[in-house]
Write a protein that holds these residues in place. Structure first.
Motif, PDB file in Angstrom:
ATOM      1  N   PRO A 134       0.830  -1.210   0.000  1.00 25.49           N
ATOM      2  CA  PRO A 134       0.000   0.000   0.000  1.00 25.49           C
ATOM      3  C   PRO A 134       0.865   1.260   0.000  1.00 25.49           C
ATOM      4  O   PRO A 134       1.979   1.268   0.525  1.00 25.49           O
ATOM      5  CB  PRO A 134      -0.804  -0.123   1.300  1.00 25.49           C
ATOM      6  CG  PRO A 134      -0.803  -1.575   1.614  1.00 25.49           C
ATOM      7  CD  PRO A 134       0.520  -2.091   1.143  1.00 25.49           C
ATOM      8  N   ILE A 135       0.342   2.319  -0.586  1.00 29.73           N
ATOM      9  CA  ILE A 135       1.081   3.569  -0.724  1.00 29.73           C
ATOM     10  C   ILE A 135       0.624   4.570   0.331  1.00 29.73           C
ATOM     11  O   ILE A 135      -0.550   4.933   0.387  1.00 29.73           O
ATOM     12  CB  ILE A 135       0.894   4.156  -2.134  1.00 29.73           C
ATOM     13  CG1 ILE A 135       1.474   3.193  -3.175  1.00 29.73           C
ATOM     14  CG2 ILE A 135       1.534   5.528  -2.249  1.00 29.73           C
ATOM     15  CD1 ILE A 135       1.297   3.648  -4.607  1.00 29.73           C
ATOM     16  N   ASP A 136       1.548   5.004   1.170  1.00 31.33           N
ATOM     17  CA  ASP A 136       1.259   6.013   2.190  1.00 31.33           C
ATOM     18  C   ASP A 136       1.863   7.344   1.755  1.00 31.33           C
ATOM     19  O   ASP A 136       2.848   7.816   2.314  1.00 31.33           O
ATOM     20  CB  ASP A 136       1.825   5.578   3.546  1.00 31.33           C
ATOM     21  CG  ASP A 136       1.099   4.367   4.100  1.00 31.33           C
ATOM     22  OD1 ASP A 136      -0.142   4.368   4.080  1.00 31.33           O
ATOM     23  OD2 ASP A 136       1.771   3.412   4.534  1.00 31.33           O
ATOM     24  N   ASP A 137       1.284   7.924   0.740  1.00 30.04           N
ATOM     25  CA  ASP A 137       1.760   9.194   0.194  1.00 30.04           C
ATOM     26  C   ASP A 137       0.534  10.054  -0.087  1.00 30.04           C
ATOM     27  O   ASP A 137      -0.338   9.669  -0.872  1.00 30.04           O
ATOM     28  CB  ASP A 137       2.556   8.941  -1.087  1.00 30.04           C
ATOM     29  CG  ASP A 137       3.000  10.223  -1.774  1.00 30.04           C
ATOM     30  OD1 ASP A 137       2.877  11.303  -1.163  1.00 30.04           O
ATOM     31  OD2 ASP A 137       3.472  10.144  -2.927  1.00 30.04           O
ATOM     32  N   GLU A 138       0.458  11.201   0.556  1.00 32.07           N
ATOM     33  CA  GLU A 138      -0.728  12.046   0.436  1.00 32.07           C
ATOM     34  C   GLU A 138      -0.989  12.457  -1.008  1.00 32.07           C
ATOM     35  O   GLU A 138      -2.144  12.613  -1.422  1.00 32.07           O
ATOM     36  CB  GLU A 138      -0.573  13.287   1.317  1.00 32.07           C
ATOM     37  CG  GLU A 138      -1.828  14.149   1.367  1.00 32.07           C
ATOM     38  CD  GLU A 138      -1.685  15.331   2.302  1.00 32.07           C
ATOM     39  OE1 GLU A 138      -2.581  16.195   2.293  1.00 32.07           O
ATOM     40  OE2 GLU A 138      -0.682  15.385   3.035  1.00 32.07           O
ATOM     41  N   ASN A 139       0.064  12.657  -1.785  1.00 32.78           N
ATOM     42  CA  ASN A 139      -0.121  13.014  -3.190  1.00 32.78           C
ATOM     43  C   ASN A 139      -0.923  11.937  -3.921  1.00 32.78           C
ATOM     44  O   ASN A 139      -1.841  12.229  -4.689  1.00 32.78           O
ATOM     45  CB  ASN A 139       1.233  13.191  -3.882  1.00 32.78           C
ATOM     46  CG  ASN A 139       1.968  14.427  -3.420  1.00 32.78           C
ATOM     47  OD1 ASN A 139       1.390  15.506  -3.334  1.00 32.78           O
ATOM     48  ND2 ASN A 139       3.239  14.277  -3.096  1.00 32.78           N
ATOM     49  N   PHE A 140      -0.567  10.684  -3.658  1.00 30.93           N
ATOM     50  CA  PHE A 140      -1.229   9.562  -4.321  1.00 30.93           C
ATOM     51  C   PHE A 140      -2.638   9.351  -3.776  1.00 30.93           C
ATOM     52  O   PHE A 140      -3.608   9.234  -4.534  1.00 30.93           O
ATOM     53  CB  PHE A 140      -0.400   8.287  -4.136  1.00 30.93           C
ATOM     54  CG  PHE A 140      -0.954   7.081  -4.838  1.00 30.93           C
ATOM     55  CD1 PHE A 140      -0.551   6.765  -6.124  1.00 30.93           C
ATOM     56  CD2 PHE A 140      -1.880   6.248  -4.212  1.00 30.93           C
ATOM     57  CE1 PHE A 140      -1.061   5.649  -6.780  1.00 30.93           C
ATOM     58  CE2 PHE A 140      -2.398   5.138  -4.855  1.00 30.93           C
ATOM     59  CZ  PHE A 140      -1.988   4.840  -6.144  1.00 30.93           C
ATOM     60  N   THR A 141      -2.766   9.292  -2.455  1.00 35.23           N
ATOM     61  CA  THR A 141      -4.057   8.958  -1.848  1.00 35.23           C
ATOM     62  C   THR A 141      -5.109  10.039  -2.094  1.00 35.23           C
ATOM     63  O   THR A 141      -6.285   9.735  -2.292  1.00 35.23           O
ATOM     64  CB  THR A 141      -3.898   8.725  -0.338  1.00 35.23           C
ATOM     65  OG1 THR A 141      -3.299   9.885   0.271  1.00 35.23           O
ATOM     66  CG2 THR A 141      -3.005   7.522  -0.065  1.00 35.23           C
ATOM     67  N   SER A 142      -4.702  11.305  -2.101  1.00 34.99           N
ATOM     68  CA  SER A 142      -5.670  12.376  -2.335  1.00 34.99           C
ATOM     69  C   SER A 142      -6.134  12.397  -3.788  1.00 34.99           C
ATOM     70  O   SER A 142      -7.281  12.754  -4.081  1.00 34.99           O
ATOM     71  CB  SER A 142      -5.070  13.734  -1.959  1.00 34.99           C
ATOM     72  OG  SER A 142      -3.935  14.029  -2.759  1.00 34.99           O
TER      73      SER A 142
END
Length: 215
Positions: A134-142
């Motif tokens: 899983p990706i924990d990067d605000e750029n990606f998740t937002s």
């Protein structure tokens, strides 16, 4: 070909091509840059070779990967799709890159051969691949509204029994595997991780060399 091991990027010339990967070299899963990464980027920046970076899994800490690729003066980006044309997410984060992303499609190995005519095959799909971390990067998740890099693959994996009449799933989960009689454990724990690049010298008789960077 004769293989020559080259361990110093500064020995490369403008007639050489160096291929590396964004993932784990310019960006990491946890968003932390190690000393080895920093040294590699600094060395690559000073390197005179034509520099190519593959974008597989570039979604991990995208801004970090983009900034470091720019810092390293990457000449060409490569992916299975022209992200410059097809991805607004890529264009936003890689705004400094003004070329097309060179398309390098997946190609099956020779061991995959057509032995049954298409009209005679079962009317059933086959799903393969691995669920990555899983990706924990605000750029990606937002932007994408979630942490999963391959949402369709995850749905098939989670519902393999439900779809088995129409689809055989051979999807695996990269983050865990079952020990005999035990609980799931991290698959990558205890392994040394390596990232490699390929160099080749453009001459009448090409010389192929390998450059291995341990991270």
């Amino acid at each position: 070909f004769k293989f020559v091991i080259i361990t110093d990027l500064q020995k490369l010339t403008s007639n050489d091509v160096f291929i590396t990967f964004i993932y784990r070299n310019f960006a990491t899963i946890d968003g932390k840059m190690r000393k080895e990464n920093v040294r590699f980027i600094e060395s690559l920046r000073a390197c005179r070779a034509y520099k190519v970076a593959q974008l597989s899994h570039y979604g991990y800490h995208t801004a970090m990967g983009s900034n470091n690729a720019k810092e390293a003066k990457i000449d060409l980006l490569v992916s299975e799709s022209n992200l410059s044309k097809n991805s607004s997410y890529f264009r936003y984060h890689y705004g400094w890159y003004e070329k097309d992303v060179y398309v390098m499609p997946f190609v099956p190995k020779d061991r995959f051969q057509v032995k049954t005519d298409f009209s005679l095959r079962k009317r059933k799909a086959l799903a393969t691949g691995t669920l990555t971390y899983p990706i924990d990067d605000e750029n990606f998740t937002s932007f994408f509204g979630g942490r999963i890099l391959q949402p369709m693959r995850k749905e098939i994996y989670a519902n393999s029994e439900l779809v088995k009449e129409k689809c055989d799933s051979f999807i695996s989960d990269a983050s865990e595997h079952k020990r005999e009689g035990g609980a799931p454990v991290k698959k990558w724990r205890g392994y040394n991780r390596f990232s490699g690049g390929v160099l080749w010298e453009i001459k009448k008789r090409a010389r192929l060399a390998l450059y291995i960077l341990r991270i």
